[in-house]
Write a protein that holds these residues in place. Structure first.
Motif, mmCIF file in Angstrom:
data_model
loop_
_atom_site.group_PDB
_atom_site.id
_atom_site.type_symbol
_atom_site.label_atom_id
_atom_site.label_comp_id
_atom_site.label_asym_id
_atom_site.label_seq_id
_atom_site.Cartn_x
_atom_site.Cartn_y
_atom_site.Cartn_z
ATOM 1 N N CYS A 229 0.832 -1.211 0.000
ATOM 2 C CA CYS A 229 0.000 0.000 0.000
ATOM 3 C C CYS A 229 0.864 1.259 0.000
ATOM 4 O O CYS A 229 0.513 2.264 -0.640
ATOM 5 N N ALA A 230 1.995 1.225 0.701
ATOM 6 C CA ALA A 230 2.902 2.389 0.714
ATOM 7 C C ALA A 230 3.410 2.683 -0.688
ATOM 8 O O ALA A 230 3.538 3.851 -1.077
ATOM 9 N N LYS A 236 0.970 6.147 5.285
ATOM 10 C CA LYS A 236 0.793 6.601 6.666
ATOM 11 C C LYS A 236 0.197 5.447 7.475
ATOM 12 O O LYS A 236 -1.015 5.197 7.458
ATOM 13 N N LEU A 237 1.046 4.711 8.173
ATOM 14 C CA LEU A 237 0.636 3.550 8.967
ATOM 15 C C LEU A 237 0.043 4.047 10.278
ATOM 16 O O LEU A 237 0.762 4.405 11.208
ATOM 17 N N THR A 238 -1.269 4.069 10.357
ATOM 18 C CA THR A 238 -1.972 4.680 11.488
ATOM 19 C C THR A 238 -2.365 3.621 12.499
ATOM 20 O O THR A 238 -3.085 2.677 12.181
ATOM 21 N N LEU A 255 10.587 1.446 15.347
ATOM 22 C CA LEU A 255 10.958 0.305 14.518
ATOM 23 C C LEU A 255 10.675 0.585 13.046
ATOM 24 O O LEU A 255 11.542 0.417 12.183
ATOM 25 N N VAL A 256 9.463 1.023 12.736
ATOM 26 C CA VAL A 256 9.058 1.206 11.337
ATOM 27 C C VAL A 256 9.694 2.456 10.728
ATOM 28 O O VAL A 256 10.216 2.422 9.612
ATOM 29 N N GLY A 266 9.777 5.916 2.584
ATOM 30 C CA GLY A 266 9.487 5.704 3.990
ATOM 31 C C GLY A 266 8.026 5.448 4.270
ATOM 32 O O GLY A 266 7.142 5.880 3.512
ATOM 33 N N ILE A 267 7.786 4.714 5.354
ATOM 34 C CA ILE A 267 6.435 4.472 5.859
ATOM 35 C C ILE A 267 6.336 5.208 7.185
ATOM 36 O O ILE A 267 7.105 4.947 8.110
#
Length: 546
Positions: A229-230, A236-238, A255-256, A266-267
């Motif tokens: 998805c990124a 944007k990992l919410t 970590l991410v 980047g995520i």
């Protein structure tokens, strides 16, 4: 991909020999559980012996060495027979004071935790508390080191008579070290069952094996989904976490962000932002809802379900007990390694972290020549107890909005475009109440701009999202809040104190962001009251909505 990961195939993250060499020497976390299982009796025995002499424990750490223990403290707290443990990872003078507030130093054990053994913040903490304890007897026996074999810290510990040294396996990077001595020694001192945490990790390892089909392999599937998805813009990992798991978000964030934020990619983990209606979000989100059994809130669940029904990508699962965090540490490490492969970055290096460190050291050198204080900087605007700093070009843009701090902040936030994000960088004394206020601001900024909004305390985030801020995509709008951090405290052996170190880290961070062309505005609270910054942002958000 999962099979190659478990085979420790360094080519999974590209053909560059340099990256392959880094990866090859950073995959020890995959099988560290077996090594730690053998050490569990020693950790448990040490914790019991420590509890006979000490009542309190302060962990002196930063980044990977402090975030896992902080999660354990906040989720479990002190257990029967354990020590009252606090984590110190802020150089604000008042934070250093608060770390031992109410503690009897003669009954306090200090964990000096640093992979490299040369972390500036950790070395400064040690110098300060060692000087305090040198007033009594057997000062060295109040300290325990967790570090890599052969590090300067190990040498120091042997020389200065530390109670014990725990040499960590050197093939594990800091942010992947939760299931090593860095996480498990503090767990044992809290009174936790180290064996139970390792049992949970072993169960996840089995469920994440390369032979497990992807539809049943949550760790690999999570990494593939987030990474995929990124690549399509939902970067944007919410995180939507139940209340007792809230602290886990800070560990995931480091970590991410530090693993994926480099080479212009980047995520971005979004932790602490209150959940809202689907219309409040852009199309750049990927949601993870993680709940502890028994903590379900109907209203929250309705909103999570609404996000799914609106078409946002979302993954949900539940933890049966707090001890399941032992497995979650490993699950997210595996998922993050897969994310790196998906977006084609090396998840085990941190090429841009040193930029702020080098700028900080340059500023401290200036302070040394100036008698221990940084040369004063002239603000672009001073009003209402706030001093605002930015480049001259940026000031010319913001000045058009008016003459108040709120108007400047509002104009700064308005620079964000769809797909961008806002980062609140708080070089303020950490406090749970202030943390909640920053989370509230995240929601207000998000609702007014439809941009993802993160927040974090400095200098902690320099070892976390700081890598993504500099090395990731140039999509951030940075709002830095600073204060003096309280009355200065000396750092023995240094010509400057904690207040100067704290200020140099904030200023260095800002200057690196500016040098990289990032949109950055600093708001300094002149009397140290963070409520002035919070109120200015609230007013700015109101202006943005008009």
């Amino acid at each position: 991909m999962a099979q190659r990961l478990w085979a420790k195939d360094a080519k999974l993250w590209g053909d560059d020999p340099k990256h392959q060499e880094v990866a090859k020497n950073r995959l020890g976390w995959l099988d560290v559980m077996g090594k730690m299982r053998k050490e569990a009796p020693a950790m448990t025995s040490f914790a019991k012996e420590a509890a006979q002499r000490f009542k309190h424990c302060v962990l002196l750490g930063m980044g990977g060495s402090s975030l896992c223990p902080d999660v354990l403290v906040r989720v479990f707290g002190k257990q029967s027979g354990g020590l009252d443990l606090r984590v110190l990872d802020s150089t604000a003078p008042d934070a250093v004071r608060k770390a031992v507030e109410g503690f009897d130093l003669q009954k306090t054990l200090f964990l000096v935790s640093s992979k490299s053994g040369s972390t500036t913040e950790v070395s400064s903490f040690y110098r300060h508390f060692r000087a305090e304890l040198d007033k009594g007897k057997d000062a060295g026996s109040h300290f325990v080191a967790i570090t890599d074999p052969g590090s300067p810290l190990e040498d120091l510990a042997r020389k200065e008579g530390f109670l014990r040294v725990w040499p960590n396996p050197p093939d594990i990077g800091g942010r992947y070290s939760a299931l090593s001595f860095f996480g498990l020694v503090p767990a044992a001192l809290l009174g936790l069952d180290v064996g139970k945490l390792l049992d949970e990790a072993d169960a996840v390892a089995l469920a994440s094996d390369g032979r497990v089909p992807i539809q049943e392999n949550l760790a690999a599937r999570l990494g593939a989904l987030v990474g995929g998805c990124a690549r399509r813009g939902a970067d944007k990992l919410t995180l939507l976490l139940s209340p007792k798991l809230a602290a886990f978000g800070g560990w995931i964030e480091q970590l991410v962000a530090e693993s994926t934020g480099k080479s212009g990619k980047g995520i971005l983990p979004v932790d602490g932002e209150p959940v809202s209606e689907p219309a409040s979000y852009g199309e750049d989100r990927f949601f993870v809802a993680l709940w502890l059994a028994g903590e379900h809130a109907p209203e929250h669940e309705k909103r999570v379900q609404a996000l799914a029904e609106a078409g946002h990508p979302i993954v949900r699962w539940e933890l049966p007990s707090p001890y399941a965090l032992g497995g979650e540490f490993l699950r997210w490490e595996i998922a993050t390694a897969v994310m790196g492969a998906m977006i084609e970055v090396d998840p085990f290096d941190e090429p841009n972290v040193t930029e702020s460190k080098e700028k900080t050291m340059a500023l401290l050198s200036q302070a040394q020549q100036a008698g221990g204080k940084l040369p004063p900087a002239e603000p672009a605007l001073r009003a209402n107890g706030l001093a605002l700093f930015c480049s001259a070009e940026h000031a010319n843009i913001l000045r058009k909005a008016g003459g108040s701090p709120a108007q400047w902040i509002g104009a700064h936030l308005a620079l964000g475009k769809p797909g961008d994000y806002v980062a609140l960088l708080a070089y303020l004394t950490p406090d749970d109440g202030l943390h909640r206020q920053l989370n509230e601001l995240q929601g207000l900024v998000r609702d007014a701009t439809r941009l993802a909004c993160t927040s974090g305390f400095g200098p902690r985030f320099l070892h976390s999202t700081g890598q993504l801020h500099k090395g990731g995509p140039s999509t951030g709008v940075f709002l830095q809040a600073t204060s003096d951090g309280g009355k200065d405290l000396p750092i023995p052996g240094q010509p400057y104190g904690f207040a100067t170190l704290f200020a140099a880290q904030a200023r260095g961070d800002l200057e690196v962001l500016q040098a990289r062309g990032r949109r950055a505005l600093r708001v300094h609270v002149e009397d140290g009251d963070p409520r002035k910054f919070v109120e200015a942002v609230r007013e700015a958000v109101k202006l943005a909505r008009r």
